[in-house]
Design an enzyme around this catalytic site. Structure first.
Site, PDB file in Angstrom:
ATOM      1  N   ASP A 213      68.196   3.875 110.026  1.00  0.00           N
ATOM      2  CA  ASP A 213      67.498   3.234 109.271  1.00  0.00           C
ATOM      3  C   ASP A 213      67.926   3.915 107.800  1.00  0.00           C
ATOM      4  OD1 ASP A 213      65.441   5.315 108.966  1.00  0.00           O
ATOM      5  OD2 ASP A 213      64.568   4.851 110.481  1.00  0.00           O
ATOM      6  N   ASP A 253      69.797   8.602 108.772  1.00  0.00           N
ATOM      7  CA  ASP A 253      68.460   9.204 108.883  1.00  0.00           C
ATOM      8  C   ASP A 253      68.339   7.941 110.125  1.00  0.00           C
ATOM      9  OD1 ASP A 253      65.428  10.429 108.105  1.00  0.00           O
ATOM     10  OD2 ASP A 253      65.311   8.112 108.936  1.00  0.00           O
ATOM     11  N   LEU A 254      67.982   8.928 111.119  1.00  0.00           N
ATOM     12  CA  LEU A 254      67.218   8.050 112.930  1.00  0.00           C
ATOM     13  C   LEU A 254      66.359   6.993 113.305  1.00  0.00           C
ATOM     14  CD1 LEU A 254      69.304  10.293 113.971  1.00  0.00           C
ATOM     15  CD2 LEU A 254      67.804  10.661 116.141  1.00  0.00           C
ATOM     16  N   ASP A 284      62.127  20.148 114.732  1.00  0.00           N
ATOM     17  CA  ASP A 284      62.478  20.392 113.313  1.00  0.00           C
ATOM     18  C   ASP A 284      61.762  19.497 113.206  1.00  0.00           C
ATOM     19  OD1 ASP A 284      64.345  21.723 111.595  1.00  0.00           O
ATOM     20  OD2 ASP A 284      65.030  19.613 111.624  1.00  0.00           O
ATOM     21  N   HIS A 288      59.271  13.843 108.868  1.00  0.00           N
ATOM     22  CA  HIS A 288      59.817  13.548 108.039  1.00  0.00           C
ATOM     23  C   HIS A 288      59.632  11.899 109.021  1.00  0.00           C
ATOM     24  CE1 HIS A 288      60.775  15.578 105.181  1.00  0.00           C
ATOM     25  NE2 HIS A 288      61.179  16.701 105.999  1.00  0.00           N
ATOM     26  N   GLU A 314      57.456  21.492 113.503  1.00  0.00           N
ATOM     27  CA  GLU A 314      57.722  22.294 111.890  1.00  0.00           C
ATOM     28  C   GLU A 314      56.922  21.210 111.396  1.00  0.00           C
ATOM     29  OE1 GLU A 314      60.224  23.287 109.029  1.00  0.00           O
ATOM     30  OE2 GLU A 314      61.156  21.727 110.216  1.00  0.00           O
ATOM     31  N   ASP A 490      45.738  46.328 100.939  1.00  0.00           N
ATOM     32  CA  ASP A 490      46.264  45.780  99.870  1.00  0.00           C
ATOM     33  C   ASP A 490      45.945  46.341  98.468  1.00  0.00           C
ATOM     34  OD1 ASP A 490      44.289  44.632  98.558  1.00  0.00           O
ATOM     35  OD2 ASP A 490      45.435  43.144  97.771  1.00  0.00           O
TER      36      ASP A 490
END
Length: 555
Positions: A213, A253-254, A284, A288, A314, A490
């Protein structure tokens, strides 16, 4: 299957109703809804990832600069026995298929999902990591030692096409994809994927411009910087809202609305389960891609396999509301990496001891929805000189790993260089080559893995009531009765009074940072010390074999 699709559908529909017309910042009800659903289905979710009384641990078995000598799979095969022995129960492996740069490609510039280092394509037969035979052999070895294997699935894009094609597209502003830079016009781009080295082996699909696309390159206008959106194709829905619409990331982009694309990606999932022997997946760049697709894809492969399959996505966002919203709208079907927790670790490690350690878990998945949290310290994107560079400083890493390995919440993931160490060269933002050395923390990690495997069980009591020094105890279970006390700072060293549930018991520091023993009183309370900028892991002396006890006595 324990968690069937109807249960996931119920959560999705309830989440969509709650957020209808409302901003993500007002999704408190989403978190409550998600927590209730996760509590109800926790046994099935725990079973997917070898946690609960098994205290599973994942290792990301690569980094961006893993050696490109083709022996990565061989090294995994050789390491599998020792990984299982120290308590690693799963490995997340890098993308194993051919990328556009052949033997040099990390795997995220996806060219051919079906070439696992078997065909002469992109200048090599093997991938960066080795051949298909070596890959499959390493997985069989891992499985023989009881180690689960998670395959990396990069579905967002393809790069490195075999031929250019011409079609029409609209140039969009890369920083605001809702803003057009002009009318539709001819575009020529590398969108034809014929896989000449593989042909029709394993899959007969050849990809053309109609399967995408958007693209990021137009050889008719090479100087124009734009996202070229294929004419008459809308921006993908249910994606991250950054840049207006963050569907496009890179390459070609698929188009997830195209039936042939959806069918092919489902088939690849089936093929990977059957051919590779993977037991789970890491997805992954899911921010998006349309989240509805992943719901459909997971449903499909679980139905095909006849079982629940562990999947971690992710979605790299530091906004806990966005992550919880995504988890709910995908029906709790996948775990998510705890990016907000990583950010807290990064900030704490760079605060010079001025970070409020009592707040270290606030705003994290580990705190809000621990059953879906995959916790991590660093990964291949956050390591120095990479895209999301935000490394956790070396001095703080033992504290961070104690927080993910020795607490009850989350599914921890150890990063390869933190265990083995690493050294590499890459370009910095100034354009100059820099040398990076990553320190191995193997000694302390193996002590923490030992504690996780044998002691970190049962009720958890938190003592996050100080700016610098925090701690917690695990009281043990019938199967693992000893328990553990963890304390860290710390800033300056000190001690923390904590309840262990173990009256009149002597404890020793498994890290050996503190030499003197600690004795609890008749009520099970003890004052457990740690050094400045350090962590100590206290276990009952009786749990140490007699032959080793001299090692834990002060000189």
């Amino acid at each position: 299957m324990t968690t069937n699709s109807n249960q996931h559908d119920t959560l999705r529909s309830q989440a969509q109703e709650l957020t209808k017309g409302g901003p993500l910042s007002e999704t408190t009800d989403i978190v409550s809804l998600l927590r209730d659903w996760l509590e109800e289905h926790s046994p099935a979710l725990l079973a997917q990832k070898n946690v609960g009384e098994f205290n599973g641990v994942m290792m990301q078995w690569f980094h961006w600069h893993s050696e490109d000598d083709g022996n990565h799979w061989l090294r995994l095969e050789q390491e599998a026995p020792s990984l299982a022995k120290v308590g690693i129960t799963a490995v997340w492996l890098p993308p194993a298929y051919k990328g556009m740069n052949g033997a040099k490609d990390v795997g995220y510039a996806t060219y051919d999902l079906f070439d696992l280092g078997e065909f002469d394509q992109k200048g090599s037969i093997r991938t960066k990591y080795g051949t298909k035979d070596a890959y499959l052999k390493s997985i069989r070895t891992c499985r023989s030692y009881g180690i689960e294997v998670y395959a990396d699935a990069v579905f967002n894009h393809k790069i490195g096409g075999d031929e250019e094609e011409e079609f029409e597209a609209v140039p969009l502003d890369d920083n605001n994809r809702h803003h057009s830079l002009g009318a539709p016009r001819p575009v020529r781009s590398w969108t034809k994927f014929t896989f000449p080295g593989r042909g029709n082996t394993y899959s007969t699909m050849q990809w053309g411009w109609q399967h995408f696309d958007s693209v990021d390159y137009n050889s008719l206008e090479p100087a124009t910087r734009a996202v070229w959106q294929v004419k008459d194709k809308p921006l993908e829905g249910n994606v991250d809202g950054e840049r207006g619409n963050y569907d496009f990331l890179m390459g070609c982009d698929l188009d997830l609305d195209h039936p042939e694309v959806r069918k092919e990606l489902k088939y690849w999932g089936e093929w990977t389960l059957d051919t590779v022997g993977a037991t789970g997946f890491r997805l992954d760049a899911i921010k998006h891609m349309n989240s509805d697709f992943f719901v459909e894809w997971i449903d499909h492969i679980e139905e095909y396999a006849g079982r629940d399959i562990f999947v971690v996505g992710e979605f790299w966002s530091y906004d806990i509301n966005i992550l919880c919203d995504y988890a709910a709208k995908t029906g709790g079907q996948m775990s998510l990496f705890d990016a907000p927790l990583h950010l807290s670790f990064h900030r704490a490690s760079n605060s010079g001891g001025n970070f409020d350690m009592g707040s270290i878990l606030q705003g994290s998945l580990m705190q809000k929805i621990p059953l879906l949290a995959v916790t991590l310290v660093d990964n291949h994107d956050t390591q120095p000189l990479q895209a999301l560079e935000s490394p956790v400083a070396d001095w703080f890493k033992p504290l961070a790993y104690a927080l993910i390995l020795l607490r009850a919440e989350g599914y921890p993931c150890i990063f390869y260089p933190d265990y083995y160490g690493a050294e590499y060269n890459d370009y910095g933002t100034d354009g100059n080559v820099q040398t990076v050395k990553l320190t191995s923390h193997r000694y302390l990690l193996e002590r923490m893995l030992l504690a996780r495997k044998h002691f970190a069980y049962g009720e958890q009591m938190d003592y996050f009531d100080d700016y610098n020094i925090i701690g917690w105890t695990r009281l043990g279970t019938e199967l693992h009765p000893h328990g553990v006390a963890v304390v860290m700072s710390d800033g300056p060293g000190g001690e923390k009074s904590m309840q262990t549930g173990k009256p009149d018991t002597r404890f020793v520091d498994l890290t050996q940072h503190c030499g003197d023993m600690v004795s609890t009183n008749a009520e099970g309370w003890g004052r457990f010390p740690c050094q400045g900028g350090s962590v100590s892991i206290w276990i009952p002396e009786a749990a140490i074999p007699a032959a080793l006890r001299d090692q834990f006595k002060p000189a």
